[in-house]
Structures are given as structure tokens and as C-alpha cells.
Write a protein that holds these residues in place. Structure first.
Motif, PDB file in Angstrom:
ATOM      1  N   GLY A  35       0.809  -1.211   0.000  1.00 21.27           N
ATOM      2  CA  GLY A  35       0.000   0.000   0.000  1.00 21.27           C
ATOM      3  C   GLY A  35       0.842   1.260   0.000  1.00 21.27           C
ATOM      4  O   GLY A  35       0.508   2.254  -0.650  1.00 21.27           O
ATOM      5  N   SER A  36       1.956   1.233   0.728  1.00 19.04           N
ATOM      6  CA  SER A  36       2.855   2.383   0.738  1.00 19.04           C
ATOM      7  C   SER A  36       3.498   2.590  -0.630  1.00 19.04           C
ATOM      8  O   SER A  36       3.619   3.724  -1.107  1.00 19.04           O
ATOM      9  CB  SER A  36       3.924   2.196   1.806  1.00 19.04           C
ATOM     10  OG  SER A  36       4.810   3.287   1.842  1.00 19.04           O
ATOM     11  N   SER A  37       3.916   1.495  -1.268  1.00 20.95           N
ATOM     12  CA  SER A  37       4.495   1.599  -2.615  1.00 20.95           C
ATOM     13  C   SER A  37       3.477   2.142  -3.612  1.00 20.95           C
ATOM     14  O   SER A  37       3.803   2.967  -4.476  1.00 20.95           O
ATOM     15  CB  SER A  37       4.989   0.228  -3.073  1.00 20.95           C
ATOM     16  OG  SER A  37       5.979  -0.271  -2.204  1.00 20.95           O
ATOM     17  N   THR A  38       2.235   1.680  -3.491  1.00 17.64           N
ATOM     18  CA  THR A  38       1.170   2.169  -4.374  1.00 17.64           C
ATOM     19  C   THR A  38       0.940   3.657  -4.176  1.00 17.64           C
ATOM     20  O   THR A  38       0.762   4.407  -5.137  1.00 17.64           O
ATOM     21  CB  THR A  38      -0.122   1.385  -4.118  1.00 17.64           C
ATOM     22  OG1 THR A  38       0.116  -0.014  -4.307  1.00 17.64           O
ATOM     23  CG2 THR A  38      -1.225   1.836  -5.050  1.00 17.64           C
ATOM     24  N   GLN A  39       0.949   4.081  -2.922  1.00 15.66           N
ATOM     25  CA  GLN A  39       0.699   5.500  -2.655  1.00 15.66           C
ATOM     26  C   GLN A  39       1.828   6.378  -3.174  1.00 15.66           C
ATOM     27  O   GLN A  39       1.580   7.465  -3.702  1.00 15.66           O
ATOM     28  CB  GLN A  39       0.510   5.721  -1.157  1.00 15.66           C
ATOM     29  CG  GLN A  39       0.028   7.124  -0.821  1.00 15.66           C
ATOM     30  CD  GLN A  39      -0.225   7.301   0.654  1.00 15.66           C
ATOM     31  OE1 GLN A  39       0.708   7.250   1.448  1.00 15.66           O
ATOM     32  NE2 GLN A  39      -1.466   7.507   1.042  1.00 15.66           N
ATOM     33  N   ILE A  40       3.073   5.910  -3.031  1.00 14.30           N
ATOM     34  CA  ILE A  40       4.190   6.695  -3.542  1.00 14.30           C
ATOM     35  C   ILE A  40       4.130   6.799  -5.066  1.00 14.30           C
ATOM     36  O   ILE A  40       4.303   7.886  -5.641  1.00 14.30           O
ATOM     37  CB  ILE A  40       5.525   6.082  -3.090  1.00 14.30           C
ATOM     38  CG1 ILE A  40       5.704   6.242  -1.587  1.00 14.30           C
ATOM     39  CG2 ILE A  40       6.706   6.751  -3.817  1.00 14.30           C
ATOM     40  CD1 ILE A  40       6.930   5.554  -1.041  1.00 14.30           C
ATOM     41  N   SER A  41       3.880   5.672  -5.734  1.00 11.47           N
ATOM     42  CA  SER A  41       3.911   5.654  -7.197  1.00 11.47           C
ATOM     43  C   SER A  41       2.707   6.358  -7.820  1.00 11.47           C
ATOM     44  O   SER A  41       2.835   6.990  -8.869  1.00 11.47           O
ATOM     45  CB  SER A  41       3.977   4.207  -7.700  1.00 11.47           C
ATOM     46  OG  SER A  41       2.861   3.474  -7.241  1.00 11.47           O
ATOM     47  N   MET A  42       1.535   6.267  -7.163  1.00  9.07           N
ATOM     48  CA  MET A  42       0.320   6.819  -7.753  1.00  9.07           C
ATOM     49  C   MET A  42      -0.072   8.178  -7.182  1.00  9.07           C
ATOM     50  O   MET A  42      -0.937   8.854  -7.756  1.00  9.07           O
ATOM     51  CB  MET A  42      -0.840   5.839  -7.553  1.00  9.07           C
ATOM     52  CG  MET A  42      -0.684   4.523  -8.288  1.00  9.07           C
ATOM     53  SD  MET A  42      -0.678   4.726 -10.088  1.00  9.07           S
ATOM     54  CE  MET A  42      -2.355   5.286 -10.365  1.00  9.07           C
ATOM     55  N   PHE A  43       0.526   8.574  -6.070  1.00 13.02           N
ATOM     56  CA  PHE A  43       0.161   9.861  -5.481  1.00 13.02           C
ATOM     57  C   PHE A  43       1.362  10.781  -5.266  1.00 13.02           C
ATOM     58  O   PHE A  43       1.368  11.917  -5.729  1.00 13.02           O
ATOM     59  CB  PHE A  43      -0.565   9.650  -4.150  1.00 13.02           C
ATOM     60  CG  PHE A  43      -0.837  10.931  -3.408  1.00 13.02           C
ATOM     61  CD1 PHE A  43      -1.802  11.815  -3.872  1.00 13.02           C
ATOM     62  CD2 PHE A  43      -0.129  11.267  -2.262  1.00 13.02           C
ATOM     63  CE1 PHE A  43      -2.049  13.012  -3.208  1.00 13.02           C
ATOM     64  CE2 PHE A  43      -0.361  12.447  -1.592  1.00 13.02           C
ATOM     65  CZ  PHE A  43      -1.332  13.323  -2.066  1.00 13.02           C
ATOM     66  N   VAL A  44       2.387  10.290  -4.555  1.00 11.88           N
ATOM     67  CA  VAL A  44       3.502  11.174  -4.186  1.00 11.88           C
ATOM     68  C   VAL A  44       4.280  11.619  -5.422  1.00 11.88           C
ATOM     69  O   VAL A  44       4.586  12.815  -5.577  1.00 11.88           O
ATOM     70  CB  VAL A  44       4.428  10.470  -3.179  1.00 11.88           C
ATOM     71  CG1 VAL A  44       5.596  11.380  -2.810  1.00 11.88           C
ATOM     72  CG2 VAL A  44       3.659  10.075  -1.930  1.00 11.88           C
ATOM     73  N   ILE A  45       4.601  10.679  -6.323  1.00 15.89           N
ATOM     74  CA  ILE A  45       5.353  11.048  -7.528  1.00 15.89           C
ATOM     75  C   ILE A  45       4.562  11.999  -8.415  1.00 15.89           C
ATOM     76  O   ILE A  45       5.075  13.054  -8.824  1.00 15.89           O
ATOM     77  CB  ILE A  45       5.793   9.785  -8.286  1.00 15.89           C
ATOM     78  CG1 ILE A  45       6.868   9.035  -7.481  1.00 15.89           C
ATOM     79  CG2 ILE A  45       6.337  10.138  -9.667  1.00 15.89           C
ATOM     80  CD1 ILE A  45       7.316   7.742  -8.123  1.00 15.89           C
ATOM     81  N   PRO A  46       3.291  11.702  -8.763  1.00 14.46           N
ATOM     82  CA  PRO A  46       2.521  12.691  -9.551  1.00 14.46           C
ATOM     83  C   PRO A  46       2.344  14.006  -8.815  1.00 14.46           C
ATOM     84  O   PRO A  46       2.344  15.076  -9.452  1.00 14.46           O
ATOM     85  CB  PRO A  46       1.177  11.978  -9.765  1.00 14.46           C
ATOM     86  CG  PRO A  46       1.467  10.535  -9.626  1.00 14.46           C
ATOM     87  CD  PRO A  46       2.536  10.450  -8.589  1.00 14.46           C
TER      88      PRO A  46
END
Length: 459
Positions: A377-388
Motif C-alpha cells: 500500500g505504501s508503494s502504491t501510494q508513492i507511485s500513484m500519489f507522491v510522484i505525480p
């Protein structure tokens, strides 16, 4: 005042009639009972203590009870006092022995100016803060429920990476932002998940640990979508097929970032609204095993205390992150260590300290779904939210932040997502799968140690 006693010798019971005359008021109270002391009751006539010894004794008993209640109330108030909360959050945990490194880093920055020591002390000082941030989030999750608690855990677990990224982006260090966020994804998917599988498999070696396969598939799909969004700008750049060289790549990155933010918002809506249908199967399987452990768990601090500590810890992490970012370049030159290795390996390990601790703890308690939610879930949040989000923020700040993570980094991310997706397809875990993920991370770390980052001008 007069007392009249009537005694009937023919009966076993004593009948006592007490008539009290005082002024114009007259009261007659009749008591009846056996001679057994257990049947006698003390009565308070509201007389002076000199008149009735029984009244004095009763007053003494009531005062004792009142003092006991008052002392109990004071103890409870002391248990919920801010000093007890301060002790729980900042003193009790053994990792808090590293807290003084943060102030030492600030002192070294102003008195010595040695970037190596400032970088090292800032790095070590952030570790307990990140872990305590995860603890405060876990305490808040007791009041918000499991779904919102999982989202809070993932969000504040990534707060350290986001704060470091914002400071680096403000300083124009775009590559540090890209590589640190990439390293966070790799660290969560390989190192955190690997240690969770490994420790959980060792502790529960006599059983097969299971997790919700449906939730893992959804997260894997989002990660593949993030890889697609990151890969296309890199492929467009390295194939020299841009309509406007340099500009098309940036425009595609910003458009893709907006789409990824919409996708992540849809994912949150889907998770919050469909949580019961999505997670019921696994809850039915492991409900009996977790029931006893769940009953023992209770929050140690109040809801508002958890919110207050989240604010304080986030502020302190942001302060140390500023000194950490300022010392990265000097530390890289002094240690003769590639910036890529520092950004991809060292910084994410510090930022993921909370994920490491919580994911391993839940795996040892046979709560693998929560461990999976923390790591994937943390990886998903970084890739789909933090990076964009960083791409859009760089757009607002005028910084050339894009989704072109260069060919080597993009290929590493793509292969990592594939490896983890294959590991999750069975819905089971064991210590051997965890060991494989840890060894894969060691290969990635060694690759970035010998990797020389090429700027866009050199391509």
C-alpha cells in the motif's frame, strides 16, 4: 429528646422502637431484626458526633470511602496526564535513544559545517522520529477504524519521503527527488515485504500464512499502471521520437501525473466503499486466530494526543529533512559515494523505518494482510500519489520535475514490480519468499552502488 425501649422476652428478636421528638417535628422509626451482626444496619440520624458514637463511626467510614474515590480519580487523571503521554511516546521505546542525534546534527551544521557528520547525524536522528510517527498513526487508527487507519498509516508512513522530496525540489535537486521516491518503492516492495514474509515465516513455521489475494491483485495493477506512466516518458526520450525535444516529454509527464492522481482518488473511493466485499473472505479465514490478540490491544493515548504528536513529529522531521538535503551533495563528495546510492538506498531506508517496524510486527502476529497493506500500500501510494504530486508541485514551483526517471531506474522498477507480482499471485507466504525478496534488494543496492547517474545533457 427521650428514648423508650420495649423488650418482648417471649421472642427471639428484639423490637426496638425509637421515638425522637424535636420541637414540632415527631418521627417514629421501627427497626426489627435478629441478634446477628450481619442483620444490623447503621443509621445516620444527622446528630452531632458527641451525641451518637454510631454516627461518628459512620461518618468516618463515609470519609474513608470518599477519600478512596478521590484517590482513584486522581490516579486516573495522572494516568492520562501529558507527562504519561510524553513518557510513552518519547522515552519508553528503546529506539528513542537515537533522538539526540537530531539536535546534534543542527549544532554540527552551525559550528563545524562538515557535511558528512551533518548528513549522518540527520539520517540517524530521523529514524526514531519516523518510527514514532508510525506509532502515533497506529494509535490514531484505533479511533478511526481499520480502513481509514490503514490509509493513515500509509500516508503518514510516507510523510518523511514527501517532506524530504519537497525540500529537495525546492532546492532544484530533481534527480534526488526522483531517485529517493524510486528507492522508497523498491525498499517497500523488496526489503519491507521481504522481511515481513521472512520473520512471519520463521515465527509461524508450522503453518502457511495467507493473505487476501484480491487486494494484492488490485495493488499490483496500480503499480503496473504507475510503471506505465513512468516508462513512456523515458522511452519517448531515449528513442528520440518526441515532436518537440524536451517539451513533449514534460507535457506527457504532467498529463500522465494528473491521470494517475485521478486513478489514485478512484482507488481510495473504491477501497473505502468496497472494503467489506473486498476483505471479507480473508477476515473469515483468520478471524478466529486474530480474535484473542485483538481483544488484548487497546489505545495507549487519546485521539487528540495522537493528532498532536503527529503534528509535532511531522514538524520535527521537516526541520531535520532540510539539513539532510543540504548535506547530501557534500556527503557524497566526501565519502566518494554515488549520489544514486545515497538517494535510492540510504534515504528510503531511513524514511521507511516506520514501515519496517510496523510491517514486521504485524507479520509476527500473523496479521499478514496488514503487513501487505503497509508495504504494498505504501508503494502504491508513492507511485500513484507522491510522484505525480511532486510533478504537479514542480510545475507550480517552476522546477523541471517529470516522470522520466532515466532508463536504468525505470527498468529496475519494472522488473521489481514483476517479481513482487509473481510472489503475490498464490496468496500465501513463507520465509523462503521473504528471503528471495531480501536477496533481490541486495542485488538492486549493489547495482546502484556502481551506477553513475547521467544527466539529461549527457544523453
Amino acid at each position: 429528646m427521650c428514648f423508650c425501649w420495649r423488650v418482648d422476652m417471649g421472642t427471639v428478636d428484639e423490637k426496638v422502637e425509637v421515638a425522637i421528638e424535636s420541637g414540632d417535628e415527631e418521627m417514629e422509626i421501627l427497626f426489627s431484626g435478629t441478634s446477628s451482626p450481619t442483620r444490623r444496619k447503621a443509621v445516620n440520624f444527622d446528630l452531632e458526633s458527641e451525641t451518637s458514637p454510631l454516627s461518628s463511626s459512620n461518618h468516618s467510614h463515609m470519609n474513608t470511602s470518599s477519600d478512596h474515590l478521590t484517590n482513584s480519580w486522581i490516579v486516573k487523571r495522572m494516568e492520562m496526564s501529558p507527562f504519561r503521554t510524553f513518557y510513552i511516546v518519547l522515552i519508553r521505546a528503546k529506539i528513542n535513544i537515537l533522538l539526540p542525534f537530531g539536535p546534534l546534527a543542527i549544532l554540527l551544521h552551525y559550528f563545524t559545517g562538515k557535511h558528512v557528520w551533518v548528513f549522518f547525524f540527520s539520517l540517524v536522528g530521523i529514524i526514531p522520529l519516523a518510527e514514532r510517527l508510525g506509532y502515533a498513526t497506529e494509535q490514531l487508527a484505533f479511533y478511526t477504524g481499520p480502513t481509514a487507519g490503514g490509509l493513515l498509516n500509509a500516508t503518514f508512513g510516507n510523510a518523511t519521503e514527501m517532506i524530504i522530496s519537497i525540500y529537495a525540489l525546492k532546492s532544484g535537486m530533481v534527480r534526488v527527488v526522483q531517485q529517493s521516491l524510486l528507492g522508497s518503492i523498491l525498499s517497500n516492495m523488496l526489503l519491507v515485504l521481504g522481511f515481513s514474509f521472512f520473520t512471519g515465516g520463521i515465527v509461524h513455521c508450522k503453518k502457511v500464512q495467507v493473505f487476501n489475494k484480491a487486494a494484492a491483485v488490485v495493488n499490483s495493477g496500480l503499480l503496473l499502471m504507475a510503471v506505465m506512466g513512468i516508462m513512456f516518458p523515458a522511452v519517448l526520450h531515449f528513442t528520440r521520437t518526441e515532436v518537440h525535444f524536451g517539451k513533449s516529454e514534460m507535457a506527457l509527464s504532467r498529463f500522465s501525473s494528473c491521470i494517475m492522481l485521478v486513478a489514485y482518488g478512484s482507488y481510495l473511493f473504491f477501497q473505502l466503499k468496497s472494503q467489506d466485499n473486498l476483505y471479507n473472505p480473508i477476515e473469515e479465514v483468520v478471524n478466529n486466530d486474530q480474535e484473542g490478540a485483538d481483544e488484548e490491544e487497546a489505545p495507549e493515548i487519546t485521539q487528540w494526543e495522537a493528532i498532536g504528536w503527529l503534528a509535532v513529529l511531522t514538524l520535527w522531521i521537516s526541520v531535520l529533512s532540510g539539513y539532510l538535503v543540504d548535506a547530501i551533495q557534500g556527503a557524497s563528495e566526501s565519502l566518494n559515494m554515488p549520489m544514486a546510492f545515497i538517494s535510492v538506498i540510504l534515504l528510503p531506508i531511513v524514511g521507511n523505518a516506520a514501515e519496517h517496524a510496523s510491517a514486521i510486527m504485524f507479520a509476527m502476529k500473523d496479521k499478514l494482510d496488514i503487513s501487505l497493506g503497509v508495504a504494498i500500500g505504501s508503494s502504491t501510494q508513492i507511485s500513484m500519489f507522491v510522484i505525480p504530486f511532486c510533478v504537479v508541485l514542480g510545475w507550480i514551483m517552476g522546477q523541471p520535475m517529470d516522470l522520466n526517471f532515466q532508463l536504468f531506474e525505470t527498468a529496475t522498477l519494472f522488473i521489481t514490480v514483476l517479481v513482487v507480482a509473481f510472489m503475490l499471485q498464490e496468496g500465501t507466504s513463507n520465509y523462503f519468499k521473504g528471503l528471495m525478496l531480501i536477496l533481490c534488494y541486495l542485488i538492486v543496492a549493489a547495482s546502484f552502488f556502481v551506477h553513475v547517474d547521467r544527466s539529461s545533457d549527457d544523453d
